[in-house]
Design a protein around this motif. Structure first.
Motif, PDB file in Angstrom:
ATOM      1  N   GLY A 130       3.149   5.862  -6.086  1.00  0.00           N
ATOM      2  CA  GLY A 130       3.008   5.750  -7.525  1.00  0.00           C
ATOM      3  C   GLY A 130       3.695   4.549  -8.134  1.00  0.00           C
ATOM      4  N   ILE A 131       4.103   3.589  -7.308  1.00  0.00           N
ATOM      5  CA  ILE A 131       4.779   2.384  -7.796  1.00  0.00           C
ATOM      6  C   ILE A 131       3.878   1.182  -7.541  1.00  0.00           C
ATOM      7  N   GLU A 132       3.600   0.395  -8.572  1.00  0.00           N
ATOM      8  CA  GLU A 132       2.811  -0.819  -8.395  1.00  0.00           C
ATOM      9  C   GLU A 132       3.634  -1.829  -7.588  1.00  0.00           C
ATOM     10  N   ALA A 133       2.943  -2.675  -6.819  1.00  0.00           N
ATOM     11  CA  ALA A 133       3.619  -3.666  -5.983  1.00  0.00           C
ATOM     12  C   ALA A 133       3.050  -5.049  -6.275  1.00  0.00           C
ATOM     13  N   ALA A 134       3.919  -6.052  -6.289  1.00  0.00           N
ATOM     14  CA  ALA A 134       3.505  -7.443  -6.467  1.00  0.00           C
ATOM     15  C   ALA A 134       4.033  -8.255  -5.296  1.00  0.00           C
ATOM     16  N   ILE A 135       3.127  -8.835  -4.511  1.00  0.00           N
ATOM     17  CA  ILE A 135       3.535  -9.696  -3.395  1.00  0.00           C
ATOM     18  C   ILE A 135       3.719 -11.103  -3.939  1.00  0.00           C
ATOM     19  N   LEU A 136       4.948 -11.569  -3.940  1.00  0.00           N
ATOM     20  CA  LEU A 136       5.246 -12.895  -4.484  1.00  0.00           C
ATOM     21  C   LEU A 136       4.784 -13.990  -3.535  1.00  0.00           C
ATOM     22  N   ALA A 191       0.833  -1.209   0.000  1.00  0.00           N
ATOM     23  CA  ALA A 191       0.000   0.000   0.000  1.00  0.00           C
ATOM     24  C   ALA A 191       0.865   1.256   0.000  1.00  0.00           C
ATOM     25  N   ARG A 192       1.958   1.234   0.786  1.00  0.00           N
ATOM     26  CA  ARG A 192       2.862   2.382   0.815  1.00  0.00           C
ATOM     27  C   ARG A 192       3.484   2.611  -0.572  1.00  0.00           C
ATOM     28  N   ALA A 193       3.863   1.538  -1.246  1.00  0.00           N
ATOM     29  CA  ALA A 193       4.448   1.671  -2.583  1.00  0.00           C
ATOM     30  C   ALA A 193       3.460   2.321  -3.547  1.00  0.00           C
TER      31      ALA A 193
END
Length: 422
Positions: A269-275, A263-265
């Motif tokens: 403005g940066i998308e995040a992917a939780i592996l 959420a912070r990412a």
């Protein structure tokens, strides 16, 4: 994206993950009802002191208690805080284990025991059973750490070589009701595996412990091997009626912290992917896997579109081979392996850190890496491949100026790995 500075951005993700595991907010949401009788607080782990301080602030009514934490600041007024060593048990931990067992003696069914459990409690609560010594438990701990076994397997062995682990502390508290509030640092968040489950029995068996010792060729002292060969080593079963009224709540975990970092990412403005929040395996192998995925994104914009930060949690392992090894921890080992595989790459930055603020035996939580890390190490006279082979990764990152040293955080939901591809 031009306004994003990689390292401050990665630090902000770490801070968001740690904040999501704040003991005060987590305990406030899970306070048990006041009992007719006494309230006793016990606990163990890297976050035990902070959890106890939070409970003191939140609890309306009398209480007594004792917890054991790693050496550091003490914030409690009513709950006694013992301090002992981690990751190798010591005499102070032995005394603390005895104090916790004494604390729960003679209770009634009207009494409440609140157990504040977090990662690290396995080493902080040494309590060898009859016929074994602290030196035997230290030898077991060293054999486990050097074996390369996952944390779940280590805890199966630990709970069968203890007077406290594997639900034995809760058994000693009977007939009092035990409510366990657990900050999880284990893949999968099984509360019985956190600190080897002093108040949470599980279904792993003595036979499994023997098989794990054999599978990983653990060199245990003869007295320990003899102890494990006897039925008296068997831990209590969760089906025992003595545990029927007890409650267990996982109040903070790697998954919640990873979602907070994501959420912070996105706020930046940066998308995040939780592996995954449950990655296990050799740290250097997991490092290479993350590096390969980062290069795929950097070169082909696949399977995620740039810019993106790849997030993962869990607990990797470092298998020590031989006696010639240096200073480091699983996060710096992961990161040096990754750094070697992204050497020369542009636009890839990574942080790997333990959310408790300490990676291994040194004062850093982890380290940073980018495509120029290896060049900086070589410029400082360091051979990074040799240091990886010798598990001397702290020295390599110290030389390149890439250590991450936030200090102890007061919580512990395992490792945070963040790889930014710009």
């Amino acid at each position: 994206m031009a306004s994003i500075e990689p390292r401050p951005f990665l630090i902000s993700l770490f801070e968001a993950a740690v904040l999501a595991a704040d003991p005060y907010a987590a305990i406030r949401a899970h306070l048990p009802a006041r009992p007719k009788g006494r309230t006793i607080v016990v606990g163990a782990g890297k976050a035990a002191s902070q959890m106890a301080a939070a409970f003191e602030r939140l609890w309306e009514g009398p209480l007594d208690g004792a917890v054991v934490a790693r050496h550091g600041p003490i914030e409690c007024e009513r709950i006694k805080v013992f301090q002992s060593a981690h990751p190798v048990p010591d005499e102070a931990g032995l005394a603390a284990s005895s104090a916790l067992l004494e604390m729960v003696e003679g209770l009634t069914s009207d009494d409440l025991v609140v157990a504040l459990i977090s990662g690290g409690g396995s080493a902080l609560l040494p309590a060898p059973p009859g016929g074994l010594t602290l030196e035997d438990e230290i030898a077991v701990n060293r054999a486990l750490l050097a074996s390369g076994a996952p944390i779940s397997a280590m805890n199966v062995v630990r709970k069968h070589v203890s007077r406290v682990k594997g639900g034995r502390l809760a058994l000693a508290a009977a007939p009092a009701r035990v409510v366990s509030l657990v900050v999880s640092d284990v893949p999968g968040d099984n509360p019985a595996f956190v600190a080897s489950g002093p108040t949470v029995p599980d279904r792993s068996s003595l036979e499994e412990a023997r098989e794990i010792v054999a599978r990983y060729a653990m060199a245990l002292p003869e007295r320990v091997a003899a102890h494990l060969s006897a039925d008296a080593a068997r831990a209590p079963s969760p089906d025992d009626p003595v545990f029927a009224r007890n409650e267990v709540h996982v109040i903070a975990s790697a998954r919640v912290s990873l979602e907070a970092a994501a959420a912070r990412a996105r706020e930046s403005g940066i998308e995040a992917a939780i592996l995954s929040d449950a990655i296990e395996g050799e740290a250097r192998d997991i490092g290479r896997m993350h590096a390969a995925l980062a290069r795929e994104v950097a070169l082909h914009n696949h399977p995620f579109a740039r810019p993106v930060v790849l997030l993962s949690g869990g607990e990797t392992t470092v298998t020590i081979s031989g006696k010639d090894y240096g200073r480091g921890g699983r996060n710096s080992e992961f990161l040096l392996s990754l750094a070697l595989d992204i050497d020369g790459a542009d636009g890839i930055d990574a942080l790997a850190a333990d959310t408790d603020g300490i990676d291994g035996s040194e004062d850093n939580a982890g380290a940073f890496a980018d495509g120029a890390s290896i060049a900086r190490m070589r410029g400082a006279g360091v051979d990074p491949r040799l240091h990886l082979t010798r598990h001397d990764t702290w020295t390599a990152f110290k030389a390149s100026g890439d250590l991450f040293v936030p200090g102890p955080t007061g919580t512990n939901v395992n490792d945070l790995r963040a790889v930014l591809i710009r």
